[in-house]
Write a protein that holds these residues in place. Structure first.
Motif, PDB file in Angstrom:
ATOM      1  N   ARG A  85      41.136   1.111   3.400  1.00 16.98           N
ATOM      2  CA  ARG A  85      40.258   2.141   3.945  1.00 16.98           C
ATOM      3  C   ARG A  85      39.743   2.985   2.785  1.00 16.98           C
ATOM      4  N   VAL A  86      38.486   2.786   2.457  1.00 18.33           N
ATOM      5  CA  VAL A  86      37.841   3.526   1.373  1.00 18.33           C
ATOM      6  C   VAL A  86      36.751   4.393   1.993  1.00 18.33           C
ATOM      7  N   TRP A  87      36.764   5.682   1.629  1.00 20.24           N
ATOM      8  CA  TRP A  87      35.838   6.641   2.218  1.00 20.24           C
ATOM      9  C   TRP A  87      34.771   7.042   1.213  1.00 20.24           C
ATOM     10  N   LEU A  88      33.530   7.066   1.680  1.00 16.83           N
ATOM     11  CA  LEU A  88      32.404   7.549   0.890  1.00 16.83           C
ATOM     12  C   LEU A  88      32.015   8.912   1.444  1.00 16.83           C
ATOM     13  N   VAL A  89      32.137   9.917   0.622  1.00 11.09           N
ATOM     14  CA  VAL A  89      31.954  11.298   1.051  1.00 11.09           C
ATOM     15  C   VAL A  89      30.639  11.821   0.488  1.00 11.09           C
ATOM     16  N   ALA A 102      25.914  17.995   5.434  1.00  8.01           N
ATOM     17  CA  ALA A 102      25.355  17.782   6.768  1.00  8.01           C
ATOM     18  C   ALA A 102      25.786  16.428   7.336  1.00  8.01           C
ATOM     19  N   PHE A 103      26.254  15.541   6.458  1.00  6.42           N
ATOM     20  CA  PHE A 103      26.667  14.205   6.887  1.00  6.42           C
ATOM     21  C   PHE A 103      28.182  14.062   6.776  1.00  6.42           C
ATOM     22  N   ASP A 104      28.774  13.391   7.757  1.00  5.70           N
ATOM     23  CA  ASP A 104      30.204  13.111   7.716  1.00  5.70           C
ATOM     24  C   ASP A 104      30.495  11.959   6.758  1.00  5.70           C
ATOM     25  N   PRO A 105      31.729  11.874   6.246  1.00  4.09           N
ATOM     26  CA  PRO A 105      32.105  10.708   5.432  1.00  4.09           C
ATOM     27  C   PRO A 105      32.040   9.437   6.271  1.00  4.09           C
ATOM     28  N   TRP A 106      31.846   8.316   5.613  1.00  6.92           N
ATOM     29  CA  TRP A 106      31.887   7.065   6.354  1.00  6.92           C
ATOM     30  C   TRP A 106      32.866   6.111   5.701  1.00  6.92           C
ATOM     31  N   LEU A 107      33.315   5.167   6.507  1.00  2.00           N
ATOM     32  CA  LEU A 107      34.431   4.307   6.150  1.00  2.00           C
ATOM     33  C   LEU A 107      33.950   2.931   5.721  1.00  2.00           C
ATOM     34  N   LEU A 108      34.512   2.446   4.626  1.00  2.00           N
ATOM     35  CA  LEU A 108      34.317   1.074   4.179  1.00  2.00           C
ATOM     36  C   LEU A 108      35.695   0.415   4.227  1.00  2.00           C
ATOM     37  N   GLU A 109      35.904  -0.474   5.195  1.00  2.00           N
ATOM     38  CA  GLU A 109      37.219  -1.096   5.351  1.00  2.00           C
ATOM     39  C   GLU A 109      37.332  -2.337   4.475  1.00  2.00           C
ATOM     40  N   ASP A 110      38.567  -2.596   4.043  1.00  2.00           N
ATOM     41  CA  ASP A 110      38.863  -3.786   3.234  1.00  2.00           C
ATOM     42  C   ASP A 110      37.876  -3.887   2.061  1.00  2.00           C
ATOM     43  N   ALA A 111      37.764  -2.813   1.313  1.00  2.00           N
ATOM     44  CA  ALA A 111      36.738  -2.710   0.267  1.00  2.00           C
ATOM     45  C   ALA A 111      37.120  -3.498  -0.982  1.00  2.00           C
ATOM     46  N   GLU A 112      36.130  -4.133  -1.566  1.00  2.00           N
ATOM     47  CA  GLU A 112      36.288  -4.864  -2.821  1.00  2.00           C
ATOM     48  C   GLU A 112      35.218  -4.412  -3.805  1.00  2.00           C
ATOM     49  N   GLY A 116      21.650   9.660  -1.126  1.00  2.00           N
ATOM     50  CA  GLY A 116      22.102  10.765  -1.962  1.00  2.00           C
ATOM     51  C   GLY A 116      23.427  10.502  -2.661  1.00  2.00           C
ATOM     52  N   PRO A 117      23.896  11.475  -3.450  1.00  2.00           N
ATOM     53  CA  PRO A 117      25.159  11.351  -4.178  1.00  2.00           C
ATOM     54  C   PRO A 117      26.355  11.271  -3.228  1.00  2.00           C
ATOM     55  N   VAL A 118      27.363  10.514  -3.638  1.00  2.00           N
ATOM     56  CA  VAL A 118      28.597  10.428  -2.869  1.00  2.00           C
ATOM     57  C   VAL A 118      29.791  10.413  -3.821  1.00  2.00           C
ATOM     58  N   ARG A 119      30.935  10.844  -3.299  1.00  2.00           N
ATOM     59  CA  ARG A 119      32.221  10.678  -3.971  1.00  2.00           C
ATOM     60  C   ARG A 119      33.027   9.653  -3.180  1.00  2.00           C
ATOM     61  N   VAL A 120      33.908   8.935  -3.858  1.00  2.00           N
ATOM     62  CA  VAL A 120      34.608   7.807  -3.241  1.00  2.00           C
ATOM     63  C   VAL A 120      36.111   7.975  -3.437  1.00  2.00           C
ATOM     64  N   HIS A 121      36.888   7.811  -2.350  1.00  2.00           N
ATOM     65  CA  HIS A 121      38.346   7.816  -2.479  1.00  2.00           C
ATOM     66  C   HIS A 121      38.957   6.756  -1.577  1.00  2.00           C
ATOM     67  N   ASP A 122      40.199   6.397  -1.868  1.00  2.00           N
ATOM     68  CA  ASP A 122      40.882   5.341  -1.116  1.00  2.00           C
ATOM     69  C   ASP A 122      41.976   5.881  -0.195  1.00  2.00           C
ATOM     70  N   TRP A 141      40.926  10.014  -5.785  1.00  2.00           N
ATOM     71  CA  TRP A 141      39.492   9.885  -5.983  1.00  2.00           C
ATOM     72  C   TRP A 141      39.227   8.761  -6.981  1.00  2.00           C
ATOM     73  N   LEU A 142      38.308   7.875  -6.618  1.00  2.00           N
ATOM     74  CA  LEU A 142      37.977   6.738  -7.472  1.00  2.00           C
ATOM     75  C   LEU A 142      36.826   7.042  -8.412  1.00  2.00           C
ATOM     76  N   GLY A 143      35.908   7.914  -7.982  1.00  2.00           N
ATOM     77  CA  GLY A 143      34.761   8.253  -8.801  1.00  2.00           C
ATOM     78  C   GLY A 143      33.639   8.804  -7.958  1.00  2.00           C
ATOM     79  N   SER A 144      32.466   8.948  -8.577  1.00  2.00           N
ATOM     80  CA  SER A 144      31.294   9.483  -7.878  1.00  2.00           C
ATOM     81  C   SER A 144      30.038   8.809  -8.421  1.00  2.00           C
ATOM     82  N   CYS A 145      28.951   8.946  -7.677  1.00  2.00           N
ATOM     83  CA  CYS A 145      27.686   8.369  -8.125  1.00  2.00           C
ATOM     84  C   CYS A 145      26.552   9.341  -7.810  1.00  2.00           C
ATOM     85  N   GLY A 146      25.462   9.216  -8.563  1.00  2.00           N
ATOM     86  CA  GLY A 146      24.316  10.096  -8.359  1.00  2.00           C
ATOM     87  C   GLY A 146      23.419   9.655  -7.236  1.00  2.00           C
TER      88      GLY A 146
END
Length: 354
Positions: free
Chosen positions: A54-58, A63-73, A101-107, A111-116
């Motif tokens: 379960r990896v979350w993109l925040v 204004a937007f909720d985080p969304w889930l990426l399951e079984d992420a590779e 837009g920009p997101v932060r990523v955690h598992d 925290w795994l990192g962020s992107c612009g």
């Protein structure tokens, strides 16, 4: 000797069976995965290979909720760019349409990192292999539809593939839209057919879970901790089957005041927590919740437990070490170990840590 009927194709609206068979081809495979390019990737840790169940993109935009990426590779960085490419299952919790837009990523733990900038990559269209029920004993209703042969008759609409273990006990099911693409007499026996369903309308079980399923096909484990040697990915698959099987069984609640013992040696991740709790209460392969909300439900009764009771948690330090640093979907830190103790206490389970 006729093989045990493991699979039943059932029409979900009225519950009648289309047919019963012993073999299914296409049950396991590679489900369709979403692919995302995270441009301007700034890592906080190395992200390579399998990333997490379960990896979350925040999104930075609150204004937007985080969304889930399951079984992420992770497919690694795109050559010549500063982009990271992730794939995963996101059929029911995907990003807002057109979001870039920009997101932060955690598992769920770090925290795994962020992107612009974030972008969905549309994969090349690939045809799905069919789901084939071999040696199916068809119902009269199914044979009438097959002999009619019209497109409308061959669309069996929503169905469930009910699956039993080798002891004949219900294990799990898989929902699908059953559209017949072909059928033929089966070499498995007289009056049996091989029924081919459109694979585009079925989500296969991930290939990595095959060994877990094959173990459960033989029946539930005889000893606790049979899952202990699995990695987190396969423990999650094991927990899914424990939950689905457990919710199909009728359990007799023990009397109040019962004392349980929990073997905590292997609680090194979240699925391990719930697998160990399930076996502490209901024995090898037992179910007693798969998340905190489900655990609270189980504590209310009908899942083998009656309040009040006691639980002696051996090797609790292992769970404390691995579960105390956890993140909510939005990335807020919390202590899963402490939250679990709180839920157990509120449910009338007095816990002693050892």
């Amino acid at each position: 000797m006729r093989r045990r009927a493991r699979y039943t194709l059932v029409e979900t609206e009225h519950g009648h069976a289309w047919g019963v068979g012993a073999e299914v081809e296409g049950l396991f495979g590679d489900p369709r995965r979403g692919t995302y390019e995270l441009c301007g990737w700034v890592p906080q840790t190395e992200v390579r290979g399998w990333v997490g169940s379960r990896v979350w993109l925040v999104p930075e935009d609150k204004a937007f909720d985080p969304w889930l990426l399951e079984d992420a590779e992770s497919l690694g960085e795109r050559p010549g760019t500063d982009s990271l490419v992730l794939t995963g299952l996101d059929d029911y919790e995907g990003p807002p349409e057109g979001h870039r837009g920009p997101v932060r990523v955690h598992d769920g733990h770090r925290w795994l990192g962020s992107c612009g900038e974030f972008a969905r990559v549309l994969p090349a269209k690939q045809s799905a292999p069919p789901l084939i029920l071999r040696g199916l004993a068809p119902s009269e209703r199914l044979m009438a539809a097959l002999k009619k042969g019209t497109r409308q008759a061959l669309d069996l609409e929503q169905a469930a593939l009910e699956i039993r273990d080798d002891r004949g006990e219900p294990l799990t099911d898989r929902l699908l839209w059953a559209e017949v693409s072909a059928w033929r007499p089966s070499s498995c026996g007289t009056a049996l057919i091989d029924l081919e369903l459109d694979g585009e309308l079925f989500t296969p079980v991930p290939e990595y879970a095959r060994t877990v399923w094959e173990r459960w096909f033989t029946g539930p484990p005889d000893t606790s901790g049979a899952w202990a040697g699995l990695d987190t990915r396969r423990r999650r698959a094991w927990l899914d089957l424990v939950r689905e099987r457990g919710c199909r069984r009728t359990l007799h609640d023990r009397s109040a005041g019962h004392a349980y013992m929990l073997d905590g040696r292997h609680i090194t991740d979240e699925p391990g927590l719930y697998l160990a709790l399930g076996e502490a209460v209901n024995g090898p392969g037992g179910y007693f919740g798969g998340c905190l909300d489900a655990l609270a439900d189980c504590l209310r009764g009908t899942f083998g437990h009656t309040t009040p009771a006691t639980l002696l948690w051996h090797d609790a330090v292992t769970a404390h070490e691995h579960l105390r640093q956890t993140l909510t979907p939005a990335g807020r830190p919390y202590d899963l170990f402490a939250e679990t103790l709180s839920v157990l206490a509120e449910g009338g389970m007095h816990v002693t840590l050892a």
